[in-house]
Design a protein around this motif. Structure first.
Motif, PDB file in Angstrom:
ATOM      1  N   LEU A  10     -25.186  -8.750 -23.427  1.00  0.00           N
ATOM      2  CA  LEU A  10     -26.531  -8.798 -23.998  1.00  0.00           C
ATOM      3  C   LEU A  10     -27.088  -7.379 -24.054  1.00  0.00           C
ATOM      4  O   LEU A  10     -27.109  -6.676 -23.039  1.00  0.00           O
ATOM      5  N   ILE A  11     -27.541  -6.961 -25.221  1.00  0.00           N
ATOM      6  CA  ILE A  11     -28.037  -5.587 -25.377  1.00  0.00           C
ATOM      7  C   ILE A  11     -29.444  -5.628 -25.977  1.00  0.00           C
ATOM      8  O   ILE A  11     -29.654  -6.207 -27.050  1.00  0.00           O
ATOM      9  N   THR A  12     -30.395  -5.029 -25.272  1.00  0.00           N
ATOM     10  CA  THR A  12     -31.767  -5.027 -25.799  1.00  0.00           C
ATOM     11  C   THR A  12     -31.954  -3.824 -26.725  1.00  0.00           C
ATOM     12  O   THR A  12     -31.318  -2.786 -26.555  1.00  0.00           O
ATOM     13  N   GLY A  13     -32.800  -3.998 -27.713  1.00  0.00           N
ATOM     14  CA  GLY A  13     -33.062  -2.913 -28.668  1.00  0.00           C
ATOM     15  C   GLY A  13     -31.804  -2.498 -29.414  1.00  0.00           C
ATOM     16  O   GLY A  13     -31.578  -1.318 -29.648  1.00  0.00           O
ATOM     17  N   ALA A  14     -30.987  -3.506 -29.782  1.00  0.00           N
ATOM     18  CA  ALA A  14     -29.653  -3.180 -30.297  1.00  0.00           C
ATOM     19  C   ALA A  14     -29.520  -3.288 -31.807  1.00  0.00           C
ATOM     20  O   ALA A  14     -28.426  -3.178 -32.342  1.00  0.00           O
ATOM     21  N   ALA A  15     -30.625  -3.489 -32.516  1.00  0.00           N
ATOM     22  CA  ALA A  15     -30.513  -3.629 -33.970  1.00  0.00           C
ATOM     23  C   ALA A  15     -30.212  -2.287 -34.641  1.00  0.00           C
ATOM     24  O   ALA A  15     -29.655  -2.241 -35.736  1.00  0.00           O
ATOM     25  N   ARG A  16     -30.585  -1.219 -33.988  1.00  0.00           N
ATOM     26  CA  ARG A  16     -30.391   0.102 -34.592  1.00  0.00           C
ATOM     27  C   ARG A  16     -30.004   1.150 -33.546  1.00  0.00           C
ATOM     28  O   ARG A  16     -30.026   0.880 -32.355  1.00  0.00           O
ATOM     29  N   GLY A  17     -29.689   2.336 -34.024  1.00  0.00           N
ATOM     30  CA  GLY A  17     -29.498   3.504 -33.157  1.00  0.00           C
ATOM     31  C   GLY A  17     -28.369   3.362 -32.149  1.00  0.00           C
ATOM     32  O   GLY A  17     -27.349   2.729 -32.430  1.00  0.00           O
ATOM     33  N   ILE A  18     -28.578   3.947 -30.980  1.00  0.00           N
ATOM     34  CA  ILE A  18     -27.543   3.922 -29.940  1.00  0.00           C
ATOM     35  C   ILE A  18     -27.229   2.485 -29.538  1.00  0.00           C
ATOM     36  O   ILE A  18     -26.082   2.128 -29.322  1.00  0.00           O
ATOM     37  N   GLY A  19     -28.259   1.638 -29.474  1.00  0.00           N
ATOM     38  CA  GLY A  19     -28.054   0.233 -29.116  1.00  0.00           C
ATOM     39  C   GLY A  19     -27.080  -0.456 -30.051  1.00  0.00           C
ATOM     40  O   GLY A  19     -26.191  -1.195 -29.611  1.00  0.00           O
ATOM     41  N   PHE A  20     -27.220  -0.178 -31.351  1.00  0.00           N
ATOM     42  CA  PHE A  20     -26.303  -0.806 -32.304  1.00  0.00           C
ATOM     43  C   PHE A  20     -24.887  -0.263 -32.146  1.00  0.00           C
ATOM     44  O   PHE A  20     -23.908  -1.013 -32.246  1.00  0.00           O
ATOM     45  N   ALA A  21     -24.781   1.039 -31.890  1.00  0.00           N
ATOM     46  CA  ALA A  21     -23.448   1.629 -31.680  1.00  0.00           C
ATOM     47  C   ALA A  21     -22.764   0.980 -30.473  1.00  0.00           C
ATOM     48  O   ALA A  21     -21.559   0.720 -30.498  1.00  0.00           O
ATOM     49  N   ASN A  90     -31.440  -1.277 -23.118  1.00  0.00           N
ATOM     50  CA  ASN A  90     -31.419  -0.121 -24.018  1.00  0.00           C
ATOM     51  C   ASN A  90     -32.739   0.049 -24.773  1.00  0.00           C
ATOM     52  O   ASN A  90     -33.029   1.140 -25.265  1.00  0.00           O
ATOM     53  N   ALA A  91     -33.530  -1.018 -24.854  1.00  0.00           N
ATOM     54  CA  ALA A  91     -34.766  -0.953 -25.642  1.00  0.00           C
ATOM     55  C   ALA A  91     -35.642   0.189 -25.139  1.00  0.00           C
ATOM     56  O   ALA A  91     -35.897   0.309 -23.945  1.00  0.00           O
ATOM     57  N   GLY A  92     -36.068   1.027 -26.052  1.00  0.00           N
ATOM     58  CA  GLY A  92     -36.900   2.157 -25.650  1.00  0.00           C
ATOM     59  C   GLY A  92     -37.615   2.780 -26.829  1.00  0.00           C
ATOM     60  O   GLY A  92     -37.177   2.646 -27.969  1.00  0.00           O
ATOM     61  N   VAL A  93     -38.725   3.406 -26.520  1.00  0.00           N
ATOM     62  CA  VAL A  93     -39.494   4.083 -27.573  1.00  0.00           C
ATOM     63  C   VAL A  93     -39.954   5.460 -27.058  1.00  0.00           C
ATOM     64  O   VAL A  93     -39.923   5.723 -25.849  1.00  0.00           O
ATOM     65  N   THR A  94     -40.365   6.284 -27.988  1.00  0.00           N
ATOM     66  CA  THR A  94     -41.012   7.547 -27.603  1.00  0.00           C
ATOM     67  C   THR A  94     -42.396   7.600 -28.249  1.00  0.00           C
ATOM     68  O   THR A  94     -42.613   7.038 -29.336  1.00  0.00           O
TER      69      THR A  94
END
Lengths: 248, 77
Positions: A10-21, A90-94
């Motif tokens: 299970l990966i959070t924030g995985a639709a894009r970016g490092i999470g998707f990779a 992995n979900a994260g924002v700046t």
């Protein structure tokens, strides 16, 4: 190299970016990949891409800061998939700003998603992993959580907090054979950094001993190691994927 | 199976103790060597088995096998 057949990741924030990779790497290694993210359209696109690769994937729209929502979702996932072998927070924002200008909302948002979100997801998944007497939790921190960074006090605090959370959870969960580690990416080529000029890129590269930015795949490879049985004696660690930037 | 037998079974499964050790006055932590995480797990197992929710503030009332049985009997009876 890795075989995650019959493993649920299970990966959070995985639709894009490092999470998707990360999701892509696990899908290629035969895992059942569950993507959590906020935007249904982005989730569908990501899931379809994994399925096109021949992977097994499902997506769930969820907000990691919603404790009740995550609890219910994890219970549903256990019903649908039987277990969760690995959780990758992995979900994260700046919301970058200088200290003097930083608004409380910018602080709260970043701390809520990056740190409280990981707390909630870890707490809720632990309940299920504890019964299974096995599991791996991987928190995606950042070198900024180790070094600090001007203009990123909120982000640095959230990632530093994530590293401390990792150690506490590792100690608390160890007797149940659940390992908790953090991965601290350095300068990684993503959509977020793609907009940087060549000049800035060269500046970054100068301070990195390996003299170049990393790729999301570099991060994904460490996640696979930490989720696999190749790392069964490793817990509570923060491992930087940063070309040597933070070596000490 | 009655409440008492189910509780004993859960305690045996979770704490890996012999049936003979599971007497009413046996304290989970002091006598049956449960750690703090074990006690949370026991409560969760009781919740699953008996289909009820045990509020956090009630968990201190379940220190011994007998207290657990009485508590559950009270809730279910």
């Amino acid at each position: 190299m890795y075989d995650f057949l019959d493993k649920v990741v299970l990966i959070t924030g995985a639709a894009r970016g490092i999470g998707f990779a990360i999701a892509e790497s696990f899908a290629k290694a035969k895992a059942t990949v569950l993507i959590l993210d906020l935007n249904q359209e982005a989730i569908d696109t990501a899931v379809n891409r994994l399925i096109d690769l021949g992977g097994k994937a499902a997506g769930y729209m969820a907000n990691v800061t919603n404790s009740k929502g995550i609890e219910e979702l994890f219970a549903r996932i256990i019903q649908e998939h039987g277990k969760i072998d690995a959780l990758i927070n992995n979900a994260g924002v700046t919301r970058d700003n200088l200290m003097l200008r930083m608004k409380e909302e910018e602080w709260d948002l970043v701390l809520n998603i990056n740190l409280k979100g990981a707390f909630i997801c870890s707490q809720k998944v632990f309940k299920h992993m504890m019964k299974a007497r096995s599991g791996s939790i991987i928190n995606i921190a950042s070198v900024i959580g180790i070094m600090g960074n001007a203009g990123q006090a909120n982000y640095a605090a959230s990632k530093g907090g994530l590293i401390a959370l990792t150690k506490s959870c590792a100690k608390e969960f160890a007797s149940r054979n659940i390992r908790v580690n953090a991965v601290a990416p350095g300068f990684i080529e993503t959509e977020m950094t793609a907009t940087l000029s060549d000049e800035i890129r060269a500046e970054y590269a100068k301070v990195i001993p390996l003299n170049q930015m990393g790729s999301p795949l570099d991060v994904a490879k460490l996640c696979m190691f930490l989720a696999s049985d190749e790392s069964t004696y490793i817990t509570g660690q923060t491992i930087a994927v940063d070309g040597g930037l933070t070596m000490h | 199976m009655d409440i008492e037998a189910k509780v004993k079974q859960i305690v045996m499964d979770k704490l890996g103790v012999e049936e003979a050790q599971i007497v009413p006055e046996a304290n989970f932590i002091e006598d049956l060597r449960a750690d703090s995480l074990d006690t949370v797990e026991l409560v969760m197992a009781f919740e699953d088995e008996f289909g009820l929710t045990i509020p956090d503030e009630d968990q201190d009332k379940l220190r011994t096998v007998g207290q657990a049985i009485d508590y559950l009997k009270g809730k279910l009876g």
